[in-house]
Motif scaffolding. Structure first.
Motif, PDB file in Angstrom:
ATOM      1  N   ALA A   1     -14.259  -1.505  -4.201  1.00  0.00           N
ATOM      2  CA  ALA A   1     -15.620  -1.002  -4.346  1.00  0.00           C
ATOM      3  C   ALA A   1     -15.802  -0.390  -5.731  1.00  0.00           C
ATOM      4  O   ALA A   1     -16.910  -0.403  -6.286  1.00  0.00           O
TER       5      ALA A   1
ATOM      6  N   TYR B   1     -18.987   2.731  10.220  1.00  0.00           N
ATOM      7  CA  TYR B   1     -19.957   1.796  10.803  1.00  0.00           C
ATOM      8  C   TYR B   1     -20.419   0.745   9.805  1.00  0.00           C
ATOM      9  O   TYR B   1     -20.262   0.892   8.592  1.00  0.00           O
TER      10      TYR B   1
ATOM     11  N   MET C   1     -18.777  -1.281   2.792  1.00  0.00           N
ATOM     12  CA  MET C   1     -17.826  -2.236   3.337  1.00  0.00           C
ATOM     13  C   MET C   1     -18.079  -3.638   2.764  1.00  0.00           C
ATOM     14  O   MET C   1     -17.164  -4.283   2.273  1.00  0.00           O
TER      15      MET C   1
ATOM     16  N   ASP D   1       0.852  -1.199   0.000  1.00  0.00           N
ATOM     17  CA  ASP D   1       0.000   0.000   0.000  1.00  0.00           C
ATOM     18  C   ASP D   1       0.882   1.241   0.000  1.00  0.00           C
ATOM     19  O   ASP D   1       1.918   1.285   0.669  1.00  0.00           O
TER      20      ASP D   1
ATOM     21  N   THR E   1      -9.862   3.972   2.609  1.00  0.00           N
ATOM     22  CA  THR E   1     -10.966   4.819   3.080  1.00  0.00           C
ATOM     23  C   THR E   1     -11.611   4.254   4.354  1.00  0.00           C
ATOM     24  O   THR E   1     -12.513   4.864   4.909  1.00  0.00           O
ATOM     25  N   SER E   2     -11.151   3.101   4.798  1.00  0.00           N
ATOM     26  CA  SER E   2     -11.554   2.587   6.115  1.00  0.00           C
ATOM     27  C   SER E   2     -10.369   2.727   7.072  1.00  0.00           C
ATOM     28  O   SER E   2     -10.111   1.843   7.902  1.00  0.00           O
TER      29      SER E   2
END
Ligand SMILES: Cc1cc2nc3c(=O)[nH]c(=O)nc-3n(C[C@H](O)[C@H](O)[C@H](O)COP(=O)(O)OP(=O)(O)OC[C@H]3O[C@@H](n4cnc5c(N)ncnc54)[C@H](O)[C@@H]3O)c2cc1C
Length: 499
Positions: free
Chosen positions: A477, A112, A485, A87, A95-96
């Protein structure tokens, strides 16, 4: 779009910065410091890496590009093989991701997820079960979270600031809301996750926008559309006249937002980095290479050659591998592997800004978790505040901005001009609480996400994409999935299955 128009939307000031991915701290004229996390110059690095020669060749079976939810899910699915994950960031999660304040991780992106209905895809559920995140609840036919300490109490879930007052939710109860939910009810059971499993009979809904669909069937009014737009922006990065009817209907009929019994909401202090932590525990430290930007991918006679710029070591290495799983953002394929870029050239990304505000010595009596904010500044989406966001008595509020896709360079350019947006954010939060929090602010952390979220515009979900070729498999995604998620997780599992 010119800068003046952008400033008008966000009341921002810009200064152009230079350098690589950067994390800068600077003292503010008030007592708090601002740390900015950005990787605006990554494209520049990728373009110029050909000037450097390879310092070392490293062999592995599979190279995974990107340590977000998708890349990590792919790596976890390939534990029987020799896998390395690269990475470009010094931290996992994409993005998490999370920021560490003191010795505690705080969400700096996705924050969440909800208990998973029994009709969710079995591959994703199996992985979450093996990670000991969920367990099957037979009575409710759904998968509940195991670690109940991270659940948000139903009575402290949400408040919505609008017209100077606080409402219980964004979409208030009304006859129109009832008619709207009745209109969408026939789609129950058809709107599934992962979105790749949505049946062909629903695909026509991907050919028009959500607002076109709603205007056709309901006597909508401007207040109602403002609420719908807010919710679409919040989850999909685009308003109802940008996202498809398929994405819009999916929002209300797949996830159990408006269903009884209410779903469990999992929102740990570290947000969805929780899932990353669970997955990283399955891998060894040697398998994960951070600060490692993939700058080129080449098909060899046998396998692949992948060039990686090690940011910390200032050198280029070449991985020789049998398979590559590319789970990074697809706009970079323009530089890394142009042949593959055309598969994803239609993907539009919404830029986001996440601002963590660390308070000291101030207890906030309002304890609502999600604080939505509807105002003339449509880009500011409110902030998260909960008991979970507390560290040694200090609260961390996390504010969110989402911009139209044309602004990604301008968001990255905020690297040297974030003070204005921080002050603006504090102003919004002061208005919400009707008190001045500035004297209690210790430190502010700003994360600039130029290409944060694929916007499910019409035809994005239904476009046929080649997701594997010659041992190169795509995850993320942004492979025609919803920016969620569970969809990102499933995309990683499927990419691993394809090789
Ligand atoms: C602000 C925000 C809030 C969100 N909130 C929620 C939420 O609450 N719940 C939810 O379900 N979803 C949420 N989402 C969506 C969710 O975060 C995403 O769908 C999911 O995390 C995407 O994961 P990914 O692995 O596909 O991509 P990413 O998270 O984008 O990961 C891609 C990774 O690839 C790396 N990378 C890219 N190019 C290269 C390269 N050339 N070399 C090396 N590495 C590279 C990046 O650094 C990054 O780490 C949110 C999204 C945003 C932006």
């Amino acid at each position: 779009m010119n800068r003046r128009a952008f400033i008008k939307i966000g009341t921002l000031v810009f200064a152009v910065g230079v350098g690589c991915r950067s994390e800068k701290s600077r003292e503010h004229s008030s007592s708090y410091a601002i740390t900015i996390d950005s990787n605006r110059s990554i494209g520049h690095l990728a373009r110029n890496s050909f000037l450097h020669s390879v310092s070392e060749e490293i062999k592995t079976d599979v190279l995974v590009v990107g340590a977000g939810i998708a890349g990590m899910a792919a790596a976890c699915s390939l534990q029987h093989r020799e896998v390395i994950v690269c990475d470009l960031n010094p931290r996992l999660g994409g993005t998490s991701g999370a920021v560490t304040i003191g010795n505690q991780q705080f969400s700096q992106g996705a924050y969440y997820d909800m208990s998973y209905p029994g009709y969710y895809g079995s591959d994703g559920l199996k992985l979450l079960e093996s990670l000991k995140v969920i367990t099957y609840n037979k009575t409710l036919d759904r998968w509940d979270f195991i670690e109940k300490q991270h659940l948000i109490s139903l009575t402290a879930e949400e408040r919505c600031y609008r017209n100077g007052g606080l409402d219980a939710s964004v979409l208030m109860d009304s006859e129109l809301k009832q008619n709207f939910l009745d209109l969408l009810r026939p789609y129950s059971g058809k709107m599934v996750l992962p979105s790749s499993e949505i049946g062909l009979d629903s695909i026509r809904l991907d050919h028009l926008t959500f607002s076109e669909y709603l205007n056709k069937y309901l006597p909508v009014n401007s207040d109602f559309m403002e609420a719908i737009d807010y919710q679409m922006m919040d989850d999909y990065g685009g308003k109802s006249d940008q996202v498809s009817a398929l994405a819009g209907i999916h929002y209300y009929r797949c996830r159990p937002y408006y269903q009884k019994p209410e779903p469990e909401i999992l929102s740990p202090t570290e947000g969805n980095y929780y899932f990353i932590n669970k997955m990283v525990n399955q891998l060894s430290l040697e398998q994960i290479k951070l600060d490692s930007l993939v700058v080129g991918m080449e098909k060899l006679k046998q396998g692949w050659g992948v060039d990686v710029w090690e940011v910390a070591n200032d050198r280029k290495v070449r991985y020789k591998c049998n398979n590559v799983i590319y789970a990074g953002q697809k706009h970079l394929l323009k530089y890394l592997h142009p042949e593959s870029y055309k598969t994803f050239s239609d993907v539009k990304y919404a830029p986001w800004i996440v601002i963590n505000i660390e308070l000291q010595g101030e207890s906030i009596d309002n304890d609502f978790w999600q604080n939505d904010y509807l105002s003339t500044n449509a880009q500011f989406l409110g902030f998260v505040n909960s008991r979970a966001q507390t560290k040694e008595g200090n609260r961390v509020l996390t504010a969110y901005y989402c911009y139209p896709d044309i602004y990604h360079h301008m968001v990255q350019d905020l690297e040297n001009g974030a003070r204005e947006i921080v002050e603006q954010t504090i102003g919004f939060i002061n208005t919400y609480f009707k008190k001045d929090l500035e004297p209690f602010i210790k430190h502010v952390y700003v994360k600039l996400l130029g290409h944060a979220m694929p916007v499910p515009v019409p035809r994005y979900l239904s476009k046929k994409r080649q997701l594997e070729q010659n041992g190169l498999s795509f995850a993320g995604a942004d492979t025609g999935r919803l920016p969620l998620m569970f969809d990102a997780l499933d995309s990683g599992i499927q990419a691993a299955k394809r090789i």
